[in-house]
Design a protein around this motif. Structure first.
Motif, mmCIF file in Angstrom:
data_model
loop_
_atom_site.group_PDB
_atom_site.id
_atom_site.type_symbol
_atom_site.label_atom_id
_atom_site.label_comp_id
_atom_site.label_asym_id
_atom_site.label_seq_id
_atom_site.Cartn_x
_atom_site.Cartn_y
_atom_site.Cartn_z
ATOM 1 N N GLU A 28 8.419 34.389 -11.315
ATOM 2 C CA GLU A 28 9.007 36.246 -12.023
ATOM 3 C C GLU A 28 8.452 35.585 -13.769
ATOM 4 O OE1 GLU A 28 11.430 39.660 -11.959
ATOM 5 O OE2 GLU A 28 11.440 38.490 -10.220
ATOM 6 N N TYR A 29 9.298 34.942 -14.157
ATOM 7 C CA TYR A 29 9.678 34.172 -15.066
ATOM 8 C C TYR A 29 8.317 34.072 -15.975
ATOM 9 C CZ TYR A 29 11.366 32.407 -19.693
ATOM 10 O OH TYR A 29 10.691 32.450 -21.242
ATOM 11 N N LYS A 83 6.372 36.722 -16.129
ATOM 12 C CA LYS A 83 6.650 37.546 -17.396
ATOM 13 C C LYS A 83 6.648 37.708 -18.937
ATOM 14 C CE LYS A 83 9.284 40.447 -14.209
ATOM 15 N NZ LYS A 83 11.280 41.230 -14.614
ATOM 16 N N SER A 124 11.578 31.600 -7.439
ATOM 17 C CA SER A 124 11.486 33.086 -6.776
ATOM 18 C C SER A 124 11.108 33.132 -8.326
ATOM 19 C CB SER A 124 11.483 33.508 -5.989
ATOM 20 O OG SER A 124 11.369 35.050 -6.703
ATOM 21 N N GLU A 125 12.433 32.901 -9.262
ATOM 22 C CA GLU A 125 13.329 33.188 -10.635
ATOM 23 C C GLU A 125 12.047 32.879 -11.348
ATOM 24 O OE1 GLU A 125 17.703 33.023 -11.655
ATOM 25 O OE2 GLU A 125 18.145 33.668 -9.503
ATOM 26 N N SER A 161 7.604 30.984 -3.820
ATOM 27 C CA SER A 161 8.251 32.294 -4.051
ATOM 28 C C SER A 161 8.446 33.571 -3.255
ATOM 29 C CB SER A 161 8.364 32.484 -5.540
ATOM 30 O OG SER A 161 7.034 33.015 -5.830
#
Length: 58
Positions: free
Chosen positions: A28-29, A32, A24-25, A15
């Protein structure tokens, strides 16, 4: 309630190296919206990988 998510060293490194990738998405999810947990072995491996230097192409 946030889910606990364990992320492997290879996933973290991937990532970081490819910030616009699906991997990476997902990371990141998870950062968060969930709770990332790491074990000592993964932290040790991340530390070891971070210390490595990239060999120049000969």
């Amino acid at each position: 309630m946030a889910k606990l998510v364990m992320v492997d060293t290879n996933v973290f490194i991937s990532s970081l190296l490819s910030p616009r990738s699906k991997v990476s998405e997902v990371v990141e999810y998870a950062i968060k919206h969930e709770r990332i947990v790491l074990c000592k072995e993964i932290l040790d491996e991340l530390t070891e990988v971070a210390k490595r230097t990239k060999n120049p192409i000969s």
